[in-house]
Motif scaffolding. Structure first.
Motif, PDB file in Angstrom:
ATOM      1  N   TYR A  13       0.851  -1.190   0.000  1.00  0.00           N
ATOM      2  CA  TYR A  13       0.000   0.000   0.000  1.00  0.00           C
ATOM      3  C   TYR A  13       0.887   1.241   0.000  1.00  0.00           C
ATOM      4  CZ  TYR A  13      -2.634   3.971   1.689  1.00  0.00           C
ATOM      5  OH  TYR A  13      -3.175   5.227   1.807  1.00  0.00           O
ATOM      6  N   VAL A  14       0.500   2.253  -0.788  1.00  0.00           N
ATOM      7  CA  VAL A  14       1.142   3.561  -0.733  1.00  0.00           C
ATOM      8  C   VAL A  14       0.068   4.604  -0.973  1.00  0.00           C
ATOM      9  CG1 VAL A  14       1.819   3.484  -3.184  1.00  0.00           C
ATOM     10  CG2 VAL A  14       3.007   5.018  -1.612  1.00  0.00           C
ATOM     11  N   GLY A  15       0.080   5.683  -0.195  1.00  0.00           N
ATOM     12  CA  GLY A  15      -0.942   6.694  -0.383  1.00  0.00           C
ATOM     13  C   GLY A  15      -0.884   7.790   0.656  1.00  0.00           C
ATOM     14  N   ASN A  16      -1.900   8.659   0.597  1.00  0.00           N
ATOM     15  CA  ASN A  16      -2.047   9.736   1.577  1.00  0.00           C
ATOM     16  C   ASN A  16      -3.520   9.860   1.950  1.00  0.00           C
ATOM     17  OD1 ASN A  16      -3.217  11.113  -0.611  1.00  0.00           O
ATOM     18  ND2 ASN A  16      -1.341  12.240  -1.068  1.00  0.00           N
ATOM     19  N   GLU A  17      -3.903  10.982   2.547  1.00  0.00           N
ATOM     20  CA  GLU A  17      -5.284  11.121   3.012  1.00  0.00           C
ATOM     21  C   GLU A  17      -6.291  11.057   1.867  1.00  0.00           C
ATOM     22  OE1 GLU A  17      -3.211  14.032   3.451  1.00  0.00           O
ATOM     23  OE2 GLU A  17      -2.246  13.215   5.235  1.00  0.00           O
ATOM     24  N   ASN A  18      -5.874  11.471   0.682  1.00  0.00           N
ATOM     25  CA  ASN A  18      -6.806  11.621  -0.436  1.00  0.00           C
ATOM     26  C   ASN A  18      -6.742  10.516  -1.481  1.00  0.00           C
ATOM     27  OD1 ASN A  18      -7.725  14.293   0.482  1.00  0.00           O
ATOM     28  ND2 ASN A  18      -5.665  14.959  -0.070  1.00  0.00           N
ATOM     29  N   SER A  41       5.743   9.895 -16.589  1.00  0.00           N
ATOM     30  CA  SER A  41       4.993  10.075 -15.342  1.00  0.00           C
ATOM     31  C   SER A  41       3.507  10.278 -15.613  1.00  0.00           C
ATOM     32  CB  SER A  41       5.539  11.278 -14.574  1.00  0.00           C
ATOM     33  OG  SER A  41       6.908  11.095 -14.267  1.00  0.00           O
ATOM     34  N   PHE A  42       2.686   9.944 -14.611  1.00  0.00           N
ATOM     35  CA  PHE A  42       1.260  10.199 -14.681  1.00  0.00           C
ATOM     36  C   PHE A  42       0.740  10.433 -13.272  1.00  0.00           C
ATOM     37  CE2 PHE A  42       1.758   5.671 -14.111  1.00  0.00           C
ATOM     38  CZ  PHE A  42       0.693   5.261 -13.305  1.00  0.00           C
ATOM     39  N   SER A  43      -0.446  11.004 -13.182  1.00  0.00           N
ATOM     40  CA  SER A  43      -1.024  11.354 -11.889  1.00  0.00           C
ATOM     41  C   SER A  43      -2.213  10.472 -11.573  1.00  0.00           C
ATOM     42  CB  SER A  43      -1.464  12.820 -11.877  1.00  0.00           C
ATOM     43  OG  SER A  43      -0.356  13.676 -12.043  1.00  0.00           O
ATOM     44  N   LEU A  44      -2.338  10.103 -10.306  1.00  0.00           N
ATOM     45  CA  LEU A  44      -3.533   9.452  -9.774  1.00  0.00           C
ATOM     46  C   LEU A  44      -3.929  10.231  -8.529  1.00  0.00           C
ATOM     47  CD1 LEU A  44      -2.755   5.627 -10.090  1.00  0.00           C
ATOM     48  CD2 LEU A  44      -4.396   6.954 -11.407  1.00  0.00           C
ATOM     49  N   GLY A  45      -5.094  10.868  -8.568  1.00  0.00           N
ATOM     50  CA  GLY A  45      -5.458  11.746  -7.470  1.00  0.00           C
ATOM     51  C   GLY A  45      -4.405  12.824  -7.315  1.00  0.00           C
ATOM     52  N   ASN A  46      -3.913  12.990  -6.099  1.00  0.00           N
ATOM     53  CA  ASN A  46      -2.863  13.990  -5.881  1.00  0.00           C
ATOM     54  C   ASN A  46      -1.486  13.340  -5.718  1.00  0.00           C
ATOM     55  OD1 ASN A  46      -3.331  12.837  -3.392  1.00  0.00           O
ATOM     56  ND2 ASN A  46      -3.450  14.764  -2.257  1.00  0.00           N
ATOM     57  N   LEU A  47      -1.329  12.140  -6.283  1.00  0.00           N
ATOM     58  CA  LEU A  47      -0.038  11.460  -6.292  1.00  0.00           C
ATOM     59  C   LEU A  47       0.554  11.462  -7.702  1.00  0.00           C
ATOM     60  CD1 LEU A  47      -0.768   8.330  -4.048  1.00  0.00           C
ATOM     61  CD2 LEU A  47       0.346  10.473  -3.366  1.00  0.00           C
ATOM     62  N   GLU A  48       1.848  11.639  -7.791  1.00  0.00           N
ATOM     63  CA  GLU A  48       2.557  11.588  -9.063  1.00  0.00           C
ATOM     64  C   GLU A  48       3.302  10.256  -9.133  1.00  0.00           C
ATOM     65  OE1 GLU A  48       3.528  13.555 -12.750  1.00  0.00           O
ATOM     66  OE2 GLU A  48       2.116  14.040 -11.154  1.00  0.00           O
ATOM     67  N   ILE A  49       3.077   9.497 -10.210  1.00  0.00           N
ATOM     68  CA  ILE A  49       3.647   8.156 -10.350  1.00  0.00           C
ATOM     69  C   ILE A  49       4.731   8.190 -11.424  1.00  0.00           C
ATOM     70  CG2 ILE A  49       3.119   5.715 -10.598  1.00  0.00           C
ATOM     71  CD1 ILE A  49       1.405   7.188  -8.478  1.00  0.00           C
ATOM     72  N   HIS A  50       5.883   7.635 -11.091  1.00  0.00           N
ATOM     73  CA  HIS A  50       7.003   7.579 -12.041  1.00  0.00           C
ATOM     74  C   HIS A  50       7.405   6.112 -12.235  1.00  0.00           C
ATOM     75  CE1 HIS A  50       7.609  11.964 -11.531  1.00  0.00           C
ATOM     76  NE2 HIS A  50       7.340  11.718 -10.253  1.00  0.00           N
ATOM     77  N   PRO A  51       6.937   5.445 -13.282  1.00  0.00           N
ATOM     78  CA  PRO A  51       7.348   4.058 -13.528  1.00  0.00           C
ATOM     79  C   PRO A  51       8.772   4.020 -14.108  1.00  0.00           C
ATOM     80  CG  PRO A  51       5.312   4.646 -14.701  1.00  0.00           C
ATOM     81  CD  PRO A  51       5.970   5.905 -14.278  1.00  0.00           C
ATOM     82  N   PHE A  52       9.558   3.053 -13.685  1.00  0.00           N
ATOM     83  CA  PHE A  52      10.904   2.896 -14.240  1.00  0.00           C
ATOM     84  C   PHE A  52      11.141   1.428 -14.571  1.00  0.00           C
ATOM     85  CE2 PHE A  52      11.119   2.827  -9.613  1.00  0.00           C
ATOM     86  CZ  PHE A  52      11.889   1.719  -9.332  1.00  0.00           C
ATOM     87  N   ALA A  53      11.881   1.185 -15.638  1.00  0.00           N
ATOM     88  CA  ALA A  53      12.124  -0.180 -16.112  1.00  0.00           C
ATOM     89  C   ALA A  53      13.046  -0.927 -15.157  1.00  0.00           C
ATOM     90  CB  ALA A  53      12.733  -0.148 -17.505  1.00  0.00           C
ATOM     91  N   ILE A  54      12.788  -2.222 -14.992  1.00  0.00           N
ATOM     92  CA  ILE A  54      13.648  -3.081 -14.187  1.00  0.00           C
ATOM     93  C   ILE A  54      14.041  -4.312 -15.004  1.00  0.00           C
ATOM     94  CG2 ILE A  54      12.757  -2.314 -11.955  1.00  0.00           C
ATOM     95  CD1 ILE A  54      10.954  -4.787 -11.914  1.00  0.00           C
ATOM     96  N   SER A  55      15.081  -5.000 -14.565  1.00  0.00           N
ATOM     97  CA  SER A  55      15.580  -6.177 -15.268  1.00  0.00           C
ATOM     98  C   SER A  55      15.055  -7.440 -14.595  1.00  0.00           C
ATOM     99  CB  SER A  55      17.117  -6.171 -15.265  1.00  0.00           C
ATOM    100  OG  SER A  55      17.626  -7.319 -15.907  1.00  0.00           O
ATOM    101  N   HIS A  56      14.069  -8.091 -15.245  1.00  0.00           N
ATOM    102  CA  HIS A  56      13.473  -9.303 -14.695  1.00  0.00           C
ATOM    103  C   HIS A  56      12.909 -10.117 -15.851  1.00  0.00           C
ATOM    104  CE1 HIS A  56      12.096 -11.755 -11.422  1.00  0.00           C
ATOM    105  NE2 HIS A  56      10.813 -11.651 -11.748  1.00  0.00           N
ATOM    106  N   ASP A  57      12.734 -11.421 -15.643  1.00  0.00           N
ATOM    107  CA  ASP A  57      12.295 -12.280 -16.735  1.00  0.00           C
ATOM    108  C   ASP A  57      10.768 -12.249 -16.888  1.00  0.00           C
ATOM    109  OD1 ASP A  57      11.830 -13.627 -14.384  1.00  0.00           O
ATOM    110  OD2 ASP A  57      12.503 -15.574 -15.118  1.00  0.00           O
ATOM    111  N   ALA A  58      10.259 -11.070 -17.116  1.00  0.00           N
ATOM    112  CA  ALA A  58       8.842 -10.857 -17.397  1.00  0.00           C
ATOM    113  C   ALA A  58       8.747 -10.055 -18.693  1.00  0.00           C
ATOM    114  CB  ALA A  58       8.186 -10.119 -16.241  1.00  0.00           C
TER     115      ALA A  58
END
Length: 265
Positions: free
Chosen positions: A16-21, A108-125
């Motif tokens: 879980y990650v978040g804030n009041e909103n 980056s993209f926003s969900l509510g008042n959170l800013e999300i920054h996806p970054f690539a990782i090295s995994h067998d997926a």
């Protein structure tokens, strides 16, 4: 801002990650019931989740995705490859129309008042990623299932207030353990998992005075244990080329089958 591991390990992951909103889940690799029980400890209802960020399509990260999203209609976010992998996973059942949202790493993209920054990782997926989540000047990240790290990963994890970082295995336990040889090679490879030692070395590159908490996660049940991961990472920090000692920062290990301590930033 709060960060909390609801479950962590090779048998199932949910954070879980978040804030009041705005309330988010990163992965739903456990049952809907266990997710709800974990959220209940956070005093959050299942229908209050604003989005599910999926790191990749392996079953220990998506097991509860179908049931949970069908009940609550929560939007799901993942890379194109991850969404393709989800669609191919028959055990999830039919995914609700319109809930799958494609994202791109380094965009980056926003969900509510959170800013999300996806970054690539090295995994067998198919197209895995980690997530950096920001709320104003507060920054946390979830980085598991990465077989290696480089300058790109270090940059993605700079200036954080808290991190949930993989410390999957002890190399010697893995080499001497019960896994068949091909699986050992996979785990140790560049598209496998970070060892305790590599986790500590990565931390040496991203630690700074304002880091408030480090959570070690995704421990292997067969090839690691909490005390070993904790002590090895602390030692790597103390011995590393940085001004810090292992005891300079709050360090904890995420629980496998229960909710871990809630981190408030």
């Amino acid at each position: 801002m709060r960060l909390c591991s609801i479950a962590s390990g090779s048998s199932g992951n949910c954070v879980y990650v978040g804030n009041e909103n705005t309330h988010l889940l990163v992965d739903t690799g456990i049952s809907k019931k266990r997710i709800e029980e974990g959220l209940n400890e956070l005093e959050i209802k299942g229908d209050e989740i604003n989005g599910i960020l999926v790191t990749h399509e392996h079953i220990d990260h998506i097991q509860g995705l179908g049931v949970y999203s069908r009940k609550y209609g929560v939007p799901i976010y993942g890379t194109k490859g991850t969404l393709q992998g989800i669609s191919c996973c028959k055990s999830l059942g039919k995914m609700p129309e319109g809930l799958l949202n494609e994202i791109e790493t380094d965009k980056s993209f926003s969900l509510g008042n959170l800013e999300i920054h996806p970054f690539a990782i090295s995994h067998d997926a198919m197209e895995p990623c980690g997530y950096r989540v920001e709320s104003g000047n507060k920054k946390v990240a979830i980085a598991t299932d990465l077989g290696k790290y480089d300058d790109y990963i270090v940059h993605a994890l700079t200036d954080l207030d808290a991190i949930l970082l993989e410390a999957n295995h002890d190399t010697h336990m893995l080499e001497l353990g019960p896994y068949p040889y091909p699986l050992k090679r996979r785990v140790l490879g560049d598209k496998g998992h970070l060892s305790n030692e590599l986790s500590g070395r990565l931390l040496c590159d991203i630690l700074h005075d304002k880091m408030q908490c480090i959570v070690l996660g995704h421990l292997s049940k067969e090839n690691n244990y909490e005390e070993l991961a904790y002590e090895t990472v602390k030692l790597e920090i103390s011995m590393g080329d940085n001004p810090y000692k292992g005891e300079d920062f709050p360090l904890m290990v995420a629980k496998r089958n229960c909710v871990s301590e809630i981190i408030s930033i």
